[in-house]
Design an enzyme around this catalytic site. Structure first.
Site, PDB file in Angstrom:
ATOM      1  N   THR A  82      42.227  38.966  39.741  1.00  0.00           N
ATOM      2  CA  THR A  82      43.676  39.069  39.947  1.00  0.00           C
ATOM      3  C   THR A  82      44.258  37.834  40.627  1.00  0.00           C
ATOM      4  OG1 THR A  82      43.508  41.443  40.096  1.00  0.00           O
ATOM      5  CG2 THR A  82      45.451  40.480  41.071  1.00  0.00           C
ATOM      6  N   ASP A  97      37.333  38.717  34.351  1.00  0.00           N
ATOM      7  CA  ASP A  97      37.649  39.820  35.240  1.00  0.00           C
ATOM      8  C   ASP A  97      36.295  40.161  35.872  1.00  0.00           C
ATOM      9  OD1 ASP A  97      39.779  42.492  35.292  1.00  0.00           O
ATOM     10  OD2 ASP A  97      37.713  42.770  35.947  1.00  0.00           O
ATOM     11  N   SER A  98      36.275  40.423  37.159  1.00  0.00           N
ATOM     12  CA  SER A  98      34.964  40.574  37.802  1.00  0.00           C
ATOM     13  C   SER A  98      34.194  41.801  37.323  1.00  0.00           C
ATOM     14  CB  SER A  98      35.092  40.562  39.318  1.00  0.00           C
ATOM     15  OG  SER A  98      35.500  41.807  39.804  1.00  0.00           O
ATOM     16  N   THR A 100      38.202  41.375  42.906  1.00  0.00           N
ATOM     17  CA  THR A 100      37.744  42.198  44.028  1.00  0.00           C
ATOM     18  C   THR A 100      36.753  43.295  43.600  1.00  0.00           C
ATOM     19  OG1 THR A 100      39.673  43.630  43.753  1.00  0.00           O
ATOM     20  CG2 THR A 100      39.847  41.868  45.377  1.00  0.00           C
ATOM     21  N   ASP A 101      36.827  43.702  42.318  1.00  0.00           N
ATOM     22  CA  ASP A 101      36.045  44.881  41.910  1.00  0.00           C
ATOM     23  C   ASP A 101      34.547  44.753  42.185  1.00  0.00           C
ATOM     24  OD1 ASP A 101      38.358  46.086  41.135  1.00  0.00           O
ATOM     25  OD2 ASP A 101      38.092  45.753  38.991  1.00  0.00           O
ATOM     26  N   GLN A 142      24.883  57.999  50.611  1.00  0.00           N
ATOM     27  CA  GLN A 142      26.187  57.999  49.927  1.00  0.00           C
ATOM     28  C   GLN A 142      27.327  57.808  50.920  1.00  0.00           C
ATOM     29  OE1 GLN A 142      26.508  61.551  47.501  1.00  0.00           O
ATOM     30  NE2 GLN A 142      24.599  61.112  46.434  1.00  0.00           N
TER      31      GLN A 142
HETATM   32  N1  ASP Z   1      39.845  43.803  37.940  1.00  0.00           N
HETATM   33  C1  ASP Z   1      40.078  42.722  38.860  1.00  0.00           C
HETATM   34  C2  ASP Z   1      38.766  42.005  39.067  1.00  0.00           C
HETATM   35  O1  ASP Z   1      37.945  42.462  39.798  1.00  0.00           O
HETATM   36  C3  ASP Z   1      40.640  43.243  40.130  1.00  0.00           C
HETATM   37  C4  ASP Z   1      40.878  42.199  41.188  1.00  0.00           C
HETATM   38  O2  ASP Z   1      40.697  41.029  41.026  1.00  0.00           O
HETATM   39  O3  ASP Z   1      41.290  42.596  42.277  1.00  0.00           O
HETATM   40  O4  ASP Z   1      38.550  40.984  38.460  1.00  0.00           O
END
Ligand code: ASP
Length: 361
Positions: A32, A76-77, A108-109, A297
């Protein structure tokens, strides 16, 4: 600098010569943070980093050299693979002597997985490797990207009184906090506090000043030249238990001949059902030479095998306690150890020992 085909380099220091000798390499992988709105339809498209000075003019205030390398293609991660981790590790190994610090822009993912993987893959790192990203694209009005990028760069350029780089480990910098990479977890997808470290304090907090908590820092005891792993053992399984899980499915998964390691996500302090089919299956799997690691968990706290009768059997059958490791750290640590060591005994010995500050003793 070595040339590889999977990236392109942009020098973003359009603001004239710098007086500081510090130079930082930004590795842009996607996510993102690097998105921009399409001028016509508003959809998110990758941001052109050659224009970063226009988007973040505050970068001019930094008195050090900044170079950006972009992975090509950007991802995209959610699409990150172990091949990307090898690429990132190679970049840090190749450019280690050319730069004083590294900032990796990442979605972030899966950032916590990549940060954990890099911490275990890289040996001999004594410079900052800081991953950051954002919840809103860098061009968005209320973006958190600017803040995260600026804090990451400032931290990555910081030296101690002896002129050494202050932070010498793989970290995640997000929403004014610097966290150890292999202790962090994505905990939010809605507000700006996307990451938390439940079992270890933050390494620094950015307010008016950046307050470093030096007593929390990790220093790699390995002093040989930086080396990164070139391949990954992927024959591992992450198995989250739940009430009513099917014997058939679990049987099929654990009986796969290729299987070398399992992260077993258990209840509470490491508890599992005591049904004989389950315990016997785990025992048979361990006897076959598969390494099984018990991770809770729960996001905070630790596995205490034997604390309840429901986990005492795991000790007897050779399931290993993952103590207070995150799932992300446990999965990547197990993959790395199984790659490095063909004999299971070495893997078993090292799983419960902190190699990069990933668990508490
Ligand atoms: N789907 C995005 C990613 O992980 C979400 C993000 O960047 O926050 O690439």
């Amino acid at each position: 600098m070595t040339n590889r085909t999977y990236y392109k380099t942009v020098n973003i220091n359009s603001t004239g010569p710098k007086t500081s000798e510090t130079s930082i390499l930004i590795i842009y992988t996607g996510g993102t943070i690097g998105m921009d709105s399409h001028p016509e339809n508003g959809s998110l498209i990758p941001f052109d980093f050659e224009k970063i000075i226009d988007a973040v003019p505050e970068l001019r205030a930094f008195d050090f050299e900044l170079t950006v390398i972009s992975l090509d293609p950007l991802i995209d991660s959610s699409d990150i693979t172990t091949d990307h981790w090898v690429q990132l590790g190679n970049l840090i190994e190749d450019f280690y002597e050319d730069f004083d610090g590294f900032v990796i822009l990442h979605g972030t993912d899966t950032m916590a997985y990549t940060a954990s993987a890099l911490s275990f893959m890289l040996d001999g790192v004594h410079k900052p490797v800081i991953l950051t990203g954002s919840q809103l694209p860098i061009g968005a009005k209320r973006t958190d990207a600017r803040e995260n990028l600026m804090s990451s760069l400032e931290i990555a350029s910081e030296r101690d009184d002896n002129g050494e780089m202050l932070v010498q480990e793989v970290c995640i910098c997000f929403n004014n906090k610097l966290l150890r990479g292999n202790r962090a977890k994505k905990s939010q997808n809605f507000n700006f506090t996307a990451f938390r470290s439940y079992n270890y304090p933050s390494l620094a907090e950015a307010g008016i000043f950046i307050e470093y908590k030096r007593e929390t820092f990790w220093k790699d005891p390995i002093n040989s030249p930086v080396r990164s792993m070139k391949k990954f053992e992927s024959n591992v399984l992450l198995l989250k238990i739940f009430p009513g899980m099917s014997k058939d499915f679990i049987n099929q998964m654990l009986n796969n001949k290729k299987l070398r390691g399992v992260i077993l996500e258990t209840y509470g302090s490491g508890n599992v059902p005591t049904s004989s089919w389950f315990i016997e299956l785990l025992e048979k799997t361990v006897k076959r030479g598969v390494v099984i690691v018990n991770i809770s968990q729960c996001t905070g706290g630790m596995v205490m095998q034997g604390h309840y009768a429901t986990s005492a059997k795991l000790n007897k059958i050779g399931v290993l306690s993952g103590k207070d490791m995150t799932t992300e750290a446990a999965v990547t640590k197990l993959m790395c150890l199984l790659t490095k060591y063909k004999d299971t005994e070495s893997v078993k010995k090292l799983i419960g020992i902190p190699l990069k500050g990933e668990l508490s003793v």
